[in-house]
Motif scaffolding. Structure first.
Motif, PDB file in Angstrom:
ATOM      1  N   GLN A  36      -2.728  10.706  -4.837  1.00  0.00           N
ATOM      2  CA  GLN A  36      -3.736   9.659  -4.665  1.00  0.00           C
ATOM      3  C   GLN A  36      -3.200   8.514  -3.814  1.00  0.00           C
ATOM      4  OE1 GLN A  36      -4.990   8.637  -8.632  1.00  0.00           O
ATOM      5  NE2 GLN A  36      -6.467  10.313  -8.710  1.00  0.00           N
ATOM      6  N   CYS A  37      -1.950   8.164  -4.004  1.00  0.00           N
ATOM      7  CA  CYS A  37      -1.349   7.102  -3.184  1.00  0.00           C
ATOM      8  C   CYS A  37      -1.259   7.534  -1.722  1.00  0.00           C
ATOM      9  CB  CYS A  37       0.032   6.737  -3.705  1.00  0.00           C
ATOM     10  SG  CYS A  37       0.001   5.688  -5.152  1.00  0.00           S
ATOM     11  N   ASP A  38      -0.868   8.784  -1.481  1.00  0.00           N
ATOM     12  CA  ASP A  38      -0.784   9.266  -0.107  1.00  0.00           C
ATOM     13  C   ASP A  38      -2.150   9.279   0.565  1.00  0.00           C
ATOM     14  OD1 ASP A  38       1.930   9.572  -0.348  1.00  0.00           O
ATOM     15  OD2 ASP A  38       1.832  11.714  -0.825  1.00  0.00           O
ATOM     16  N   ASP A  39      -3.183   9.693  -0.183  1.00  0.00           N
ATOM     17  CA  ASP A  39      -4.540   9.683   0.372  1.00  0.00           C
ATOM     18  C   ASP A  39      -4.988   8.251   0.678  1.00  0.00           C
ATOM     19  OD1 ASP A  39      -4.599  12.415   0.118  1.00  0.00           O
ATOM     20  OD2 ASP A  39      -5.805  12.402  -1.725  1.00  0.00           O
ATOM     21  N   PHE A  40      -4.682   7.337  -0.233  1.00  0.00           N
ATOM     22  CA  PHE A  40      -5.079   5.944  -0.029  1.00  0.00           C
ATOM     23  C   PHE A  40      -4.307   5.318   1.132  1.00  0.00           C
ATOM     24  CE2 PHE A  40      -5.448   1.423  -1.498  1.00  0.00           C
ATOM     25  CZ  PHE A  40      -6.818   1.331  -1.331  1.00  0.00           C
ATOM     26  N   VAL A  41      -3.054   5.707   1.319  1.00  0.00           N
ATOM     27  CA  VAL A  41      -2.262   5.207   2.453  1.00  0.00           C
ATOM     28  C   VAL A  41      -2.915   5.630   3.764  1.00  0.00           C
ATOM     29  CG1 VAL A  41      -0.075   5.548   3.683  1.00  0.00           C
ATOM     30  CG2 VAL A  41      -0.054   4.931   1.288  1.00  0.00           C
ATOM     31  N   LYS A  42      -3.388   6.876   3.836  1.00  0.00           N
ATOM     32  CA  LYS A  42      -4.068   7.347   5.046  1.00  0.00           C
ATOM     33  C   LYS A  42      -5.314   6.525   5.332  1.00  0.00           C
ATOM     34  CE  LYS A  42      -2.409  12.070   4.604  1.00  0.00           C
ATOM     35  NZ  LYS A  42      -2.769  13.451   4.259  1.00  0.00           N
ATOM     36  N   LYS A  43      -6.098   6.238   4.283  1.00  0.00           N
ATOM     37  CA  LYS A  43      -7.308   5.426   4.462  1.00  0.00           C
ATOM     38  C   LYS A  43      -6.950   4.009   4.902  1.00  0.00           C
ATOM     39  CE  LYS A  43     -10.109   7.939   1.130  1.00  0.00           C
ATOM     40  NZ  LYS A  43     -10.820   7.870  -0.153  1.00  0.00           N
ATOM     41  N   LEU A  44      -5.911   3.451   4.288  1.00  0.00           N
ATOM     42  CA  LEU A  44      -5.493   2.095   4.662  1.00  0.00           C
ATOM     43  C   LEU A  44      -4.981   2.043   6.097  1.00  0.00           C
ATOM     44  CD1 LEU A  44      -3.711   0.843   1.435  1.00  0.00           C
ATOM     45  CD2 LEU A  44      -5.778  -0.088   2.446  1.00  0.00           C
ATOM     46  N   GLN A  45      -4.326   3.093   6.550  1.00  0.00           N
ATOM     47  CA  GLN A  45      -3.873   3.128   7.940  1.00  0.00           C
ATOM     48  C   GLN A  45      -5.050   3.178   8.898  1.00  0.00           C
ATOM     49  OE1 GLN A  45      -1.169   6.456   7.777  1.00  0.00           O
ATOM     50  NE2 GLN A  45       0.612   5.130   7.426  1.00  0.00           N
ATOM     51  N   GLN A  46      -6.108   3.890   8.530  1.00  0.00           N
ATOM     52  CA  GLN A  46      -7.317   3.911   9.354  1.00  0.00           C
ATOM     53  C   GLN A  46      -7.963   2.529   9.396  1.00  0.00           C
ATOM     54  OE1 GLN A  46      -9.724   6.937   7.574  1.00  0.00           O
ATOM     55  NE2 GLN A  46      -8.545   8.633   8.473  1.00  0.00           N
ATOM     56  N   VAL A  47      -8.037   1.875   8.246  1.00  0.00           N
ATOM     57  CA  VAL A  47      -8.616   0.526   8.198  1.00  0.00           C
ATOM     58  C   VAL A  47      -7.767  -0.438   9.010  1.00  0.00           C
ATOM     59  CG1 VAL A  47      -9.073  -1.423   6.653  1.00  0.00           C
ATOM     60  CG2 VAL A  47      -9.767   0.876   5.993  1.00  0.00           C
ATOM     61  N   SER A  48      -6.460  -0.317   8.907  1.00  0.00           N
ATOM     62  CA  SER A  48      -5.565  -1.181   9.670  1.00  0.00           C
ATOM     63  C   SER A  48      -5.751  -0.967  11.174  1.00  0.00           C
ATOM     64  CB  SER A  48      -4.120  -0.893   9.273  1.00  0.00           C
ATOM     65  OG  SER A  48      -3.230  -1.670  10.021  1.00  0.00           O
ATOM     66  N   GLN A  49      -5.937   0.268  11.576  1.00  0.00           N
ATOM     67  CA  GLN A  49      -6.173   0.569  12.987  1.00  0.00           C
ATOM     68  C   GLN A  49      -7.477  -0.073  13.469  1.00  0.00           C
ATOM     69  OE1 GLN A  49      -4.147   2.127  15.060  1.00  0.00           O
ATOM     70  NE2 GLN A  49      -5.544   2.006  16.781  1.00  0.00           N
ATOM     71  N   LYS A  50      -8.530   0.024  12.652  1.00  0.00           N
ATOM     72  CA  LYS A  50      -9.818  -0.586  13.013  1.00  0.00           C
ATOM     73  C   LYS A  50      -9.697  -2.102  13.078  1.00  0.00           C
ATOM     74  CE  LYS A  50     -12.798   3.079  11.311  1.00  0.00           C
ATOM     75  NZ  LYS A  50     -13.822   3.456  10.328  1.00  0.00           N
ATOM     76  N   ALA A  71      -4.067  -8.537   3.770  1.00  0.00           N
ATOM     77  CA  ALA A  71      -4.385  -7.816   2.539  1.00  0.00           C
ATOM     78  C   ALA A  71      -4.196  -6.316   2.729  1.00  0.00           C
ATOM     79  CB  ALA A  71      -5.818  -8.112   2.110  1.00  0.00           C
ATOM     80  N   CYS A  72      -4.599  -5.812   3.875  1.00  0.00           N
ATOM     81  CA  CYS A  72      -4.436  -4.388   4.168  1.00  0.00           C
ATOM     82  C   CYS A  72      -2.953  -4.026   4.253  1.00  0.00           C
ATOM     83  CB  CYS A  72      -5.159  -4.038   5.461  1.00  0.00           C
ATOM     84  SG  CYS A  72      -5.138  -2.299   5.879  1.00  0.00           S
ATOM     85  N   PHE A  73      -2.167  -4.868   4.909  1.00  0.00           N
ATOM     86  CA  PHE A  73      -0.731  -4.617   5.037  1.00  0.00           C
ATOM     87  C   PHE A  73      -0.042  -4.638   3.675  1.00  0.00           C
ATOM     88  CE2 PHE A  73       3.617  -6.271   5.605  1.00  0.00           C
ATOM     89  CZ  PHE A  73       4.147  -5.222   6.334  1.00  0.00           C
ATOM     90  N   THR A  74      -0.413  -5.591   2.821  1.00  0.00           N
ATOM     91  CA  THR A  74       0.172  -5.690   1.482  1.00  0.00           C
ATOM     92  C   THR A  74      -0.195  -4.464   0.647  1.00  0.00           C
ATOM     93  OG1 THR A  74       0.050  -8.093   1.582  1.00  0.00           O
ATOM     94  CG2 THR A  74       0.308  -7.116  -0.594  1.00  0.00           C
ATOM     95  N   SER A  75      -1.450  -4.046   0.711  1.00  0.00           N
ATOM     96  CA  SER A  75      -1.885  -2.861  -0.032  1.00  0.00           C
ATOM     97  C   SER A  75      -1.175  -1.609   0.469  1.00  0.00           C
ATOM     98  CB  SER A  75      -3.398  -2.673   0.105  1.00  0.00           C
ATOM     99  OG  SER A  75      -4.084  -3.762  -0.417  1.00  0.00           O
ATOM    100  N   LEU A  76      -1.013  -1.514   1.773  1.00  0.00           N
ATOM    101  CA  LEU A  76      -0.327  -0.370   2.370  1.00  0.00           C
ATOM    102  C   LEU A  76       1.127  -0.301   1.910  1.00  0.00           C
ATOM    103  CD1 LEU A  76      -0.682   1.939   4.454  1.00  0.00           C
ATOM    104  CD2 LEU A  76       0.061   0.334   6.191  1.00  0.00           C
TER     105      LEU A  76
END
Length: 119
Positions: A36-50, A71-76
């Motif tokens: 779940q953490c790995d999946d969420f990291v992928k989503k956060l990387q997409q959000v960070s890119q956007k 906030a995105c960087f901290t969550s990542l």
């Protein structure tokens, strides 16, 4: 004094019991947590890119965008730390944070480890 049990708050010594079911459950839970953490990291990387591609219009939008980026960087960073800890604890035998082979987590500095001199 015979027959009186004193509750010291210390855990009981249960070395003679079979804990394989509990260990298997722990490993399963750590595997789910890591996935779940790995999946969420992928989503956060997409959000960070956007967020990095977004151009703010005015000062308020610029401040809001900066807040979202932080906030995105901290969550990542947090999710990556949790994923690394789960992977290390899932190993048999587990690697603990004080070992020389332990990963360097983001909140731990590169300075001396446990028992080292504090600045």
């Amino acid at each position: 004094l015979c027959g009186i049990k004193i509750n010291t708050g210390q855990p009981e010594n249960r070395l003679d019991e079979d804990h394989t079911a509990k260990l298997a459950d722990l490993h399963e839970r750590l595997a789910v947590l890591g996935k779940q953490c790995d999946d969420f990291v992928k989503k956060l990387q997409q959000v960070s890119q956007k967020l990095s591609e977004t151009k703010p219009d005015n000062d308020d939008a610029k401040k809001e965008l900066q807040t979202k980026r932080e906030a995105c960087f901290t969550s990542l960073r947090t999710c990556k730390n949790v994923s690394q800890m789960a992977a290390k604890l899932k190993q048999t035998p587990p690697n603990f944070m004080a070992d020389a082979s332990a990963v360097n987590l983001s909140w731990k500095g590169a300075g001396p480890g446990a028992g080292g001199k504090r600045v």
